[in-house]
Design an enzyme around this catalytic site. Structure first.
Site, PDB file in Angstrom:
ATOM      1  N   ASN A   1     -58.421  42.960  32.265  1.00 23.35           N
ATOM      2  CA  ASN A   1     -57.926  41.715  32.864  1.00 23.35           C
ATOM      3  C   ASN A   1     -58.893  41.141  33.897  1.00 23.35           C
ATOM      4  O   ASN A   1     -59.154  39.940  33.911  1.00 23.35           O
ATOM      5  CB  ASN A   1     -56.546  41.929  33.489  1.00 23.35           C
ATOM      6  CG  ASN A   1     -55.520  42.306  32.430  1.00 23.35           C
ATOM      7  OD1 ASN A   1     -55.812  42.232  31.238  1.00 23.35           O
ATOM      8  ND2 ASN A   1     -54.340  42.724  32.847  1.00 23.35           N
TER       9      ASN A   1
ATOM     10  N   THR B   1     -65.879  -9.468  30.790  1.00 27.48           N
ATOM     11  CA  THR B   1     -64.558  -8.928  31.106  1.00 27.48           C
ATOM     12  C   THR B   1     -63.695  -9.339  29.921  1.00 27.48           C
ATOM     13  O   THR B   1     -63.915 -10.407  29.341  1.00 27.48           O
ATOM     14  CB  THR B   1     -63.958  -9.505  32.410  1.00 27.48           C
ATOM     15  OG1 THR B   1     -63.800 -10.920  32.253  1.00 27.48           O
ATOM     16  CG2 THR B   1     -64.843  -9.241  33.609  1.00 27.48           C
ATOM     17  N   HIS B   2     -62.772  -8.496  29.538  1.00 30.41           N
ATOM     18  CA  HIS B   2     -61.932  -8.741  28.346  1.00 30.41           C
ATOM     19  C   HIS B   2     -62.800  -8.940  27.097  1.00 30.41           C
ATOM     20  O   HIS B   2     -62.383  -9.616  26.160  1.00 30.41           O
ATOM     21  CB  HIS B   2     -61.027  -9.961  28.518  1.00 30.41           C
ATOM     22  CG  HIS B   2     -60.327 -10.024  29.845  1.00 30.41           C
ATOM     23  ND1 HIS B   2     -59.099  -9.421  30.053  1.00 30.41           N
ATOM     24  CD2 HIS B   2     -60.693 -10.572  31.025  1.00 30.41           C
ATOM     25  CE1 HIS B   2     -58.736  -9.624  31.322  1.00 30.41           C
ATOM     26  NE2 HIS B   2     -59.686 -10.311  31.930  1.00 30.41           N
TER      27      HIS B   2
ATOM     28  N   SER C   1     -75.998   3.398   4.018  1.00 30.30           N
ATOM     29  CA  SER C   1     -74.769   3.496   3.245  1.00 30.30           C
ATOM     30  C   SER C   1     -75.122   3.941   1.837  1.00 30.30           C
ATOM     31  O   SER C   1     -76.222   3.696   1.356  1.00 30.30           O
ATOM     32  CB  SER C   1     -74.096   2.124   3.225  1.00 30.30           C
ATOM     33  OG  SER C   1     -73.323   1.979   2.046  1.00 30.30           O
TER      34      SER C   1
ATOM     35  N   LYS D   1     -77.144  -1.782   4.973  1.00 29.91           N
ATOM     36  CA  LYS D   1     -76.505  -1.172   6.139  1.00 29.91           C
ATOM     37  C   LYS D   1     -77.394  -0.219   6.933  1.00 29.91           C
ATOM     38  O   LYS D   1     -78.221   0.488   6.381  1.00 29.91           O
ATOM     39  CB  LYS D   1     -75.266  -0.392   5.667  1.00 29.91           C
ATOM     40  CG  LYS D   1     -74.189  -1.275   5.095  1.00 29.91           C
ATOM     41  CD  LYS D   1     -73.301  -1.841   6.166  1.00 29.91           C
ATOM     42  CE  LYS D   1     -72.428  -0.770   6.682  1.00 29.91           C
ATOM     43  NZ  LYS D   1     -71.031  -1.010   6.597  1.00 29.91           N
TER      44      LYS D   1
ATOM     45  N   ASN E   1     -76.109   2.255   9.913  1.00 31.92           N
ATOM     46  CA  ASN E   1     -74.881   2.579  10.638  1.00 31.92           C
ATOM     47  C   ASN E   1     -75.118   3.443  11.877  1.00 31.92           C
ATOM     48  O   ASN E   1     -75.910   4.381  11.846  1.00 31.92           O
ATOM     49  CB  ASN E   1     -73.911   3.311   9.706  1.00 31.92           C
ATOM     50  CG  ASN E   1     -73.479   2.442   8.554  1.00 31.92           C
ATOM     51  OD1 ASN E   1     -73.399   1.219   8.684  1.00 31.92           O
ATOM     52  ND2 ASN E   1     -73.226   3.059   7.408  1.00 31.92           N
TER      53      ASN E   1
ATOM     54  N   GLU F   1     -70.459   6.766  16.661  1.00 36.20           N
ATOM     55  CA  GLU F   1     -69.087   6.819  16.137  1.00 36.20           C
ATOM     56  C   GLU F   1     -68.552   8.250  16.190  1.00 36.20           C
ATOM     57  O   GLU F   1     -67.385   8.485  16.504  1.00 36.20           O
ATOM     58  CB  GLU F   1     -69.049   6.292  14.706  1.00 36.20           C
ATOM     59  CG  GLU F   1     -69.285   4.790  14.638  1.00 36.20           C
ATOM     60  CD  GLU F   1     -69.500   4.314  13.217  1.00 36.20           C
ATOM     61  OE1 GLU F   1     -68.571   4.398  12.416  1.00 36.20           O
ATOM     62  OE2 GLU F   1     -70.623   3.871  12.928  1.00 36.20           O
TER      63      GLU F   1
ATOM     64  N   TYR G   1     -51.549  38.614  34.157  1.00 41.63           N
ATOM     65  CA  TYR G   1     -52.167  38.371  32.857  1.00 41.63           C
ATOM     66  C   TYR G   1     -51.126  38.337  31.736  1.00 41.63           C
ATOM     67  O   TYR G   1     -50.168  39.104  31.720  1.00 41.63           O
ATOM     68  CB  TYR G   1     -53.209  39.467  32.539  1.00 41.63           C
ATOM     69  CG  TYR G   1     -53.838  39.277  31.169  1.00 41.63           C
ATOM     70  CD1 TYR G   1     -54.909  38.414  30.985  1.00 41.63           C
ATOM     71  CD2 TYR G   1     -53.325  39.929  30.037  1.00 41.63           C
ATOM     72  CE1 TYR G   1     -55.469  38.208  29.732  1.00 41.63           C
ATOM     73  CE2 TYR G   1     -53.879  39.729  28.783  1.00 41.63           C
ATOM     74  CZ  TYR G   1     -54.947  38.869  28.640  1.00 41.63           C
ATOM     75  OH  TYR G   1     -55.484  38.662  27.401  1.00 41.63           O
TER      76      TYR G   1
HETATM   77  N1  ARG Z   1     -59.337  39.752  24.813  1.00 36.35           N
HETATM   78  C1  ARG Z   1     -58.526  39.648  25.963  1.00 36.35           C
HETATM   79  C2  ARG Z   1     -58.550  38.217  26.487  1.00 36.35           C
HETATM   80  O1  ARG Z   1     -59.417  37.533  26.123  1.00 36.35           O
HETATM   81  C3  ARG Z   1     -59.022  40.555  27.042  1.00 36.35           C
HETATM   82  C4  ARG Z   1     -57.984  40.945  28.055  1.00 36.35           C
HETATM   83  C5  ARG Z   1     -57.008  41.850  27.418  1.00 36.35           C
HETATM   84  N2  ARG Z   1     -56.066  42.386  28.362  1.00 36.35           N
HETATM   85  C6  ARG Z   1     -54.919  42.908  28.020  1.00 36.35           C
HETATM   86  N3  ARG Z   1     -54.142  43.315  28.945  1.00 36.35           N
HETATM   87  N4  ARG Z   1     -54.553  43.021  26.759  1.00 36.35           N
HETATM   88  O2  ARG Z   1     -57.698  37.771  27.225  1.00 36.35           O
END
Ligand code: ARG
Length: 467
Positions: free
Chosen positions: A111, A156-157, A278, A284, A286, A291, A318
């Site tokens: 985490n 403008t516009h 095109s 053309k 383009n 785009e 987490y």
């Molecule tokens: N692959 C997980 C992620 O990207 C990593 C963290 C995983 N943590 C856990 N408690 N399962 O979030």
């Protein structure tokens, strides 16, 4: 026997489909260098604090360096069945150096590890994006410098409004892009904070030196709440919102390029290398790049919405939902880089048609405000002068004339204050030159503006530590 890190707690293999569903390695493998960098710093900190031995830390670091080299050379391929990049590298390390490898994950959780990796990765990429924007700004300055006298209608516009110059118009985009760079600098400050040491959610009982580990990673601060540290993705959202603004600016600009290279405008011509033909209509040419940029803008906005929605209901700390942050931010990042890489050289190579810009400015009574100002300066109240000029324009339209082609006699029929000097006053070049206020289109003001843009850009580059 399961080869999962967490196999001890489980008595069954993970279902194959669930494993695939759960796995993020196919997209988070791009974090490998950051993951290794983080692990090397972690090993150093653990040994400095006496949590693991110096020689174990050395073997771990050596093993990690080798893994990095092998990934880079293509010798080591990512295992698609691995759960994520963090598990993959740790498993590979243990495969290579054995039991010692199992000591690396002391006082750490995926985490805080993933939160660190994504921060380190974004810090690098923020600069890549900033550099690409810097290139575009420089290109715009170079082009603008050649066109401080190129008169064109300002709108403008989408109705012709008042005379400006091409340099002034292009520099408006430089200003937007400078603000985008400034925003990137801002995001960088909030991203350069180390969450490592927050572990799973509640920190750890080991005597860590979080500040030392952060310093090894070039991070100036550490997170101050372990729950927040592992569950904060604000910086990812903030970065994606800056990317969305960049796309919005590129998309507006693209829309104008599309208009300008149409036969109706013909203000510019795209270089053959940056336009397409095109399959059926031989005449053309383009503007596909622009785009596509306009089209891809929706995609980056979508990534931003994805992130905001993904985070909005998550309890601390987490949650696996957060694994979804990566595909969204990577997609937004890749898209912006792709767009900038096509857009800048296209701008560099396009030709500006000065005559057509001037001709469009001459056709639409865009000096009518100046005509009213002329009368005002002769003592007539502006509202009255405005009304008289409106009547003159009406007369011109009915008789197929322009303000420049009326005779003095015709002018005087509307007001006797008109004199020979009106023709110079409403001349487009005079009109532009006279708008000599800070931020205005007068050539010397725009030259001043461009110098200011270059100075600001140089300062931003120093602050971001680029170029
Ligand atoms: N692959 C997980 C992620 O990207 C990593 C963290 C995983 N943590 C856990 N408690 N399962 O979030």
């Amino acid at each position: 026997m399961s080869d999962k890190m967490w196999a001890g707690r489980f008595s069954k293999e993970l279902n194959q489909r669930v494993n695939d569903f759960n796995s993020s390695i196919r997209f988070d493998n791009r974090l490998f260098a950051e993951d290794i960098k983080g692990s090397i710093a972690h090993a150093s900190m653990l040994s400095k604090q006496g949590i693991i031995s110096e020689s174990d830390a050395e073997s771990i670091k050596e093993g990690l360096h080798e893994i990095e080299a092998d990934i880079k050379s293509g010798e080591l391929l990512f295992d698609p069945t691995a759960e994520d990049i963090h598990m993959f590298i740790e498993a590979e390390l243990t495969k290579r150096i054995g039991y010692i490898g199992k000591r690396l994950h002391t006082a750490r959780s995926r985490n805080d590890q993933v939160a660190l990796d994504i921060r380190l990765y974004l810090l690098r990429e923020i600069n890549v994006v900033a550099e690409a924007i810097g290139d575009l700004i420089l290109t715009l300055c170079d082009v603008a410098e050649k066109h401080t006298e190129t008169i064109m209608p300002g709108y403008t516009h989408l109705q012709r409004a008042q005379p400006i110059t091409m340099a002034h118009h292009l520099s408006a985009y430089s200003q937007m892009l400078l603000r985008d760079m400034d925003r990137l600098l801002d995001v960088k400050r909030r991203t350069a904070v180390s969450p490592i040491g927050n572990c799973a959610l509640a920190g750890t009982t080991y005597p860590l030196d979080r500040v030392y580990e952060a310093e090894l990673l070039d991070l100036s601060e550490i997170t101050e709440n372990s729950l927040d540290g592992v569950s904060d993705r604000d910086f990812v959202i903030e970065f994606t919102s800056v990317l969305s603004l960049i796309m919005m600016h590129l998309s507006r600009f693209s829309e104008e390029i599309i208009l300008w290279c149409s036969y109706e405008f013909r203000f510019i011509e795209l270089d053959d290398a940056y336009a397409t033909g095109s399959s059926i209509m031989p005449q053309k040419k383009n503007p596909d790049i622009t785009e596509l940029i306009r089209g891809k803008t929706g995609r980056v906005y979508g990534d931003l919405m994805n992130l905001l929605t993904m985070m909005k209901g998550l309890p601390l700390a987490y949650n696996k939902d957060m694994q979804e942050d990566k595909e969204a931010v990577f997609d937004a990042l890749d898209t912006v880089k792709l767009c900038l890489r096509a857009f800048t050289p296209m701008i560099k190579a396009m030709k500006i048609n000065n005559e057509n810009c001037r001709a469009a400015a001459a056709g639409g009574f865009i000096n009518a405000t100046d005509c009213a100002d002329y009368l005002t300066k002769k003592g007539i109240a502006f509202r009255m002068a405005y009304k008289i000029t409106g009547e003159i324009v009406n007369y011109c339209i009915k008789n197929g004339k322009t303000l420049e082609s009326l005779t003095l006699k015709e002018y005087q029929r509307f007001d006797l204050e008109f004199d020979e000097d009106v023709f110079n006053y409403i001349n487009l070049e005079t009109c532009v030159r006279a708008r000599n206020v800070p931020g205005g289109p007068a050539p010397e003001r725009v030259a001043e503006q461009i110098t200011g843009i270059r100075v600001k850009l140089a300062k931003l580059c120093i602050a971001l530590k680029i170029q």
